[in-house]
Motif scaffolding. Structure first.
Motif, PDB file in Angstrom:
ATOM      1  N   ASN A 114       1.141   7.225 -30.822  1.00 36.04           N
ATOM      2  CA  ASN A 114       0.225   8.132 -31.518  1.00 36.04           C
ATOM      3  C   ASN A 114      -0.084   7.647 -32.921  1.00 36.04           C
ATOM      4  N   SER A 115       0.930   7.159 -33.630  1.00 38.12           N
ATOM      5  CA  SER A 115       0.711   6.725 -35.010  1.00 38.12           C
ATOM      6  C   SER A 115      -0.281   5.568 -35.069  1.00 38.12           C
ATOM      7  N   ALA A 116      -0.127   4.596 -34.189  1.00 37.80           N
ATOM      8  CA  ALA A 116      -1.037   3.455 -34.186  1.00 37.80           C
ATOM      9  C   ALA A 116      -2.423   3.856 -33.681  1.00 37.80           C
ATOM     10  N   SER A 117      -2.479   4.770 -32.711  1.00 36.50           N
ATOM     11  CA  SER A 117      -3.774   5.239 -32.202  1.00 36.50           C
ATOM     12  C   SER A 117      -4.556   5.968 -33.289  1.00 36.50           C
ATOM     13  N   GLU A 118      -3.861   6.798 -34.043  1.00 33.49           N
ATOM     14  CA  GLU A 118      -4.522   7.532 -35.128  1.00 33.49           C
ATOM     15  C   GLU A 118      -5.011   6.576 -36.203  1.00 33.49           C
ATOM     16  N   ALA A 119      -4.215   5.560 -36.495  1.00 34.25           N
ATOM     17  CA  ALA A 119      -4.618   4.569 -37.494  1.00 34.25           C
ATOM     18  C   ALA A 119      -5.849   3.799 -37.022  1.00 34.25           C
TER      19      ALA A 119
END
Length: 425
Positions: free
Chosen positions: A348-353
């Protein structure tokens, strides 16, 4: 980075609770350890081989962890699953394998669970749909490593030369466009890669576009359903039989070759994932991307793909494996891999970034498809053998002498046998 046991102690202390943690200070926690990882190659040449990605990542990790060495062996997607299977059968399982399926190894008790090796924050960061797809009997063994969805790529220059003004939305429109492209001299109007590299992907996308798929509503295989047979009959008669799929027989055409031909300007249309964007852009190909056309009323379900990281119990390096995988899955490294190969992040963190970065705007259509896409039935222990069978046989269904109903029926029988065997075990 704190390991799972440390994080758990902190949580319990915060709750005013105590616990005895068995196994801490075991022999695996001391001394030098060499971890062996087998990984798939996502590159399209030696210049961007995944070996280079892993070498860079491992060098950084080892500099911070002098007691741990990581040896990475990278194989093509044609070979990596087979190589790991042979290693396991010989009693020489690697510590980790980044491959296409996990359930058969999990069912045989050969894998650590995600709980065993990952810290809580890392495990919780996985995209939920991918975490669920990584479960066998509601326990996560498969750790998603890379993801992608599929869109229809089309060459804008070739479309213009053929007098085509818009992308197809239905099969009839796709066939009509392919005929126009052929009349305009296009070498391969639609590339249909049903060769052994990734035939299961092209097959699944077409089955979904035809309104069905690999599984029934109750989770059993239905490869030879009436809709699926009709889908392959249409491909055989309306595309392959009319010379609209190029000079190479679909059974002998691999995805990599189809992608390369698209970047050379020889292909009008094909189903592709984000990696193809970078390849085509480098070659100066002007292309468009739309959802895959449906059998009649427009796009149906889109196929999603996730590749899996697995952790084998054989060598007993649970602590070290977990520490290394926590490093692998930090946001920086997940984004670095996704950017290098134009794949979708699995956290999720990388997708949001990625979604927030205007430089990644071209990934937007693929990111949007992921939450509602349908993935391979990787949670079935029989999927690895069924997938291998599809790769070997499905191309025959569209050959001049092929019989789609017979080939799909044969695949169904072997899938049923594999499924029944798994249930019996």
């Amino acid at each position: 980075m704190q390991r799972r046991t440390t994080g758990l102690i902190a949580v319990l202390s915060a709750l005013g609770m105590t616990a005895t943690l068995a196994g801490c200070g075991s022999s695996e926690d001391s001394g030098d350890v060499t971890l062996k990882l087998v990984a798939a190659d996502y590159g399209d040449s030696s210049a961007n081989s995944s070996q280079k990605y892993w070498d860079t990542l491992v060098k950084e990790y080892e500099a911070k962890h002098p007691g741990i060495k990581v040896e990475v062996s990278v194989y093509s997607w044609n070979d990596v699953d087979r190589k790991v299977k042979e290693m396991v059968a010989a009693g020489k399982a690697p510590d980790m394998a980044q491959i296409g399926a996990y359930a058969d190894y999990a069912a045989a008790g050969k894998l650590y669970t995600a709980d065993d090796v990952l810290s809580i924050p890392v495990q919780a960061d996985f995209v939920s749909e991918l975490s669920t797809a990584g479960q066998l009997n509601r326990v996560q063994y498969g750790m998603p490593f890379a993801a992608s969805t599929r869109l229809l790529f089309y060459n804008k220059k070739l479309f213009a030369q053929a007098g085509i003004t818009g992308a197809p939305k239905t099969w009839d429109e796709l066939a009509a466009d392919a005929k126009a492209l052929k009349a305009a001299g296009v070498k391969t109007p639609y590339a249909l890669p049903l060769g052994p590299e990734e035939a299961q992907a092209e097959t699944m996308q077409w089955l979904l576009s035809g309104g069905d798929g690999y599984l029934s509503s109750v989770g059993t295989y239905n490869l030879d359903s009436a809709q699926n047979v009709a889908t392959f009959a249409w491909l055989k008669d309306e595309l392959v039989g009319k010379g609209l799929t190029g000079p190479t027989a679909p059974a002998k055409l691999n995805r990599a070759a189809a992608f390369a031909a698209f970047t050379r300007g020889e292909v009008g249309m094909l189903s592709g994932h984000p990696t193809l964007m970078k390849m085509a852009a480098k070659k100066g190909v002007k292309f468009g991307m739309v959802p895959m056309p449906g059998v009649d009323s427009g796009p149906k379900a889109t196929m999603g793909v996730a590749d899996w990281m697995t952790a084998f119990r054989k060598n007993g390096h649970k602590q070290q494996i977990g520490d290394f995988l926590d490093f692998v899955y930090n946001e920086k490294n997940v984004l670095a891999f996704s950017h290098e190969y134009d794949l979708l992040p699995v956290t999720n963190s990388a997708s949001e970034a990625m979604a927030a970065d205007k430089d990644d705007a071209d990934m937007g259509p693929f990111l949007e498809e992921l939450p509602t896409s349908q993935l391979y039935p990787v949670g079935k222990t029989s999927w690895a053998s069924v997938s291998a069978d599809i790769k070997k046989q499905i191309g025959k269904a569209v050959s001049p002498s092929g019989n789609p109903a017979a080939i799909l029926g044969q695949l169904q029988r072997t899938a049923d046998a594999a499924d029944t065997s798994d249930i019996a075990e």
